[in-house]
Write an enzyme that holds these catalytic residues in place. Sequence first.
Site, PDB file in Angstrom:
ATOM      1  N   CYS A  97     -16.055  -4.738 -29.091  1.00  0.00           N
ATOM      2  CA  CYS A  97     -15.223  -4.229 -28.941  1.00  0.00           C
ATOM      3  C   CYS A  97     -13.833  -5.751 -29.557  1.00  0.00           C
ATOM      4  O   CYS A  97     -14.879  -6.671 -30.070  1.00  0.00           O
ATOM      5  CB  CYS A  97     -14.386  -4.647 -27.212  1.00  0.00           C
ATOM      6  SG  CYS A  97     -15.057  -5.963 -26.282  1.00  0.00           S
ATOM      7  N   ASN A 145     -16.555  -9.201 -26.213  1.00  0.00           N
ATOM      8  CA  ASN A 145     -17.643  -8.216 -26.149  1.00  0.00           C
ATOM      9  C   ASN A 145     -17.913  -9.215 -24.144  1.00  0.00           C
ATOM     10  O   ASN A 145     -19.152  -9.544 -23.726  1.00  0.00           O
ATOM     11  CB  ASN A 145     -18.315  -9.037 -26.670  1.00  0.00           C
ATOM     12  CG  ASN A 145     -20.091  -8.132 -26.153  1.00  0.00           C
ATOM     13  OD1 ASN A 145     -21.150  -9.602 -26.570  1.00  0.00           O
ATOM     14  ND2 ASN A 145     -19.415  -7.201 -26.143  1.00  0.00           N
ATOM     15  N   CYS A 180     -14.996  -7.487 -21.851  1.00  0.00           N
ATOM     16  CA  CYS A 180     -14.741  -6.650 -21.385  1.00  0.00           C
ATOM     17  C   CYS A 180     -14.590  -4.683 -21.537  1.00  0.00           C
ATOM     18  O   CYS A 180     -16.307  -4.389 -20.816  1.00  0.00           O
ATOM     19  CB  CYS A 180     -13.696  -6.205 -20.714  1.00  0.00           C
ATOM     20  SG  CYS A 180     -12.445  -7.751 -19.724  1.00  0.00           S
ATOM     21  N   ARG A 181     -15.190  -4.714 -22.680  1.00  0.00           N
ATOM     22  CA  ARG A 181     -14.941  -3.080 -22.816  1.00  0.00           C
ATOM     23  C   ARG A 181     -16.493  -2.844 -23.169  1.00  0.00           C
ATOM     24  O   ARG A 181     -17.286  -1.858 -22.954  1.00  0.00           O
ATOM     25  CB  ARG A 181     -13.939  -2.573 -24.128  1.00  0.00           C
ATOM     26  CG  ARG A 181     -12.795  -2.878 -23.554  1.00  0.00           C
ATOM     27  CD  ARG A 181     -11.665  -2.420 -24.331  1.00  0.00           C
ATOM     28  NE  ARG A 181     -11.875  -3.095 -25.104  1.00  0.00           N
ATOM     29  CZ  ARG A 181     -11.125  -2.957 -26.568  1.00  0.00           C
ATOM     30  NH1 ARG A 181     -10.534  -2.450 -26.251  1.00  0.00           N
ATOM     31  NH2 ARG A 181     -11.127  -4.334 -27.209  1.00  0.00           N
ATOM     32  N   SER A 182     -16.393  -2.923 -24.002  1.00  0.00           N
ATOM     33  CA  SER A 182     -18.142  -2.948 -25.270  1.00  0.00           C
ATOM     34  C   SER A 182     -19.712  -3.714 -23.752  1.00  0.00           C
ATOM     35  O   SER A 182     -20.119  -2.862 -24.183  1.00  0.00           O
ATOM     36  CB  SER A 182     -18.238  -4.320 -26.317  1.00  0.00           C
ATOM     37  OG  SER A 182     -17.768  -5.447 -25.901  1.00  0.00           O
ATOM     38  N   ASP A 190      -7.379  -2.350 -23.558  1.00  0.00           N
ATOM     39  CA  ASP A 190      -7.642  -3.358 -23.233  1.00  0.00           C
ATOM     40  C   ASP A 190      -7.618  -4.226 -22.215  1.00  0.00           C
ATOM     41  O   ASP A 190      -5.963  -4.107 -21.846  1.00  0.00           O
ATOM     42  CB  ASP A 190      -8.105  -4.910 -24.069  1.00  0.00           C
ATOM     43  CG  ASP A 190      -8.723  -5.846 -23.711  1.00  0.00           C
ATOM     44  OD1 ASP A 190      -9.334  -6.174 -22.959  1.00  0.00           O
ATOM     45  OD2 ASP A 190      -8.543  -7.011 -24.980  1.00  0.00           O
TER      46      ASP A 190
END
Length: 162
Positions: free
Chosen positions: A14, A17, A19-21, A131
Amino acid sequence: MANPSRRIRILFVCLGNICRSPTAEVVFRAAAARAGLAHQVEIDSAGTSEWHVGNPPDYRATAHAARRGYDLRPLRARQVSAEDFARFDWIFAMDRSVLAELAALRPNGVAGHLGLFLDQAPDLGVSEVPDPYDGGPDGFEHVLDLIERGAEAFAAHLVARP
């Protein structure tokens, strides 16, 4: 799976690095374990930016993930590198802007898969993990919902491979 003695290397990417990934890394690790793939996969995450390198995941991502039984606390942000393209078999971007950045960074002649993570779960009807950073709690829950479904679909895909 074609060669169970060879580890499949998977990278989730993301922007920062945090939140999402990292969420995808931990959620997919759990999905892979449930599918009997734990010893056959290597899973990591990274960001395209350097803003948060060395930092733990966002406290909101960590809290929402913990409510579902996922522990993001040991992870630390890192920036994607050119070497990652040779190291990983599957590199998944969380959204199109991250995918475009990765495509620009990708060295010529690298054979691994580069694409959007949610393309592995076409039944979702969406291809990007939004995001949640600038939003509220619902955004983090939505991200978890999407990533859990994508992780289950990709784990099933790996199990079904000849």
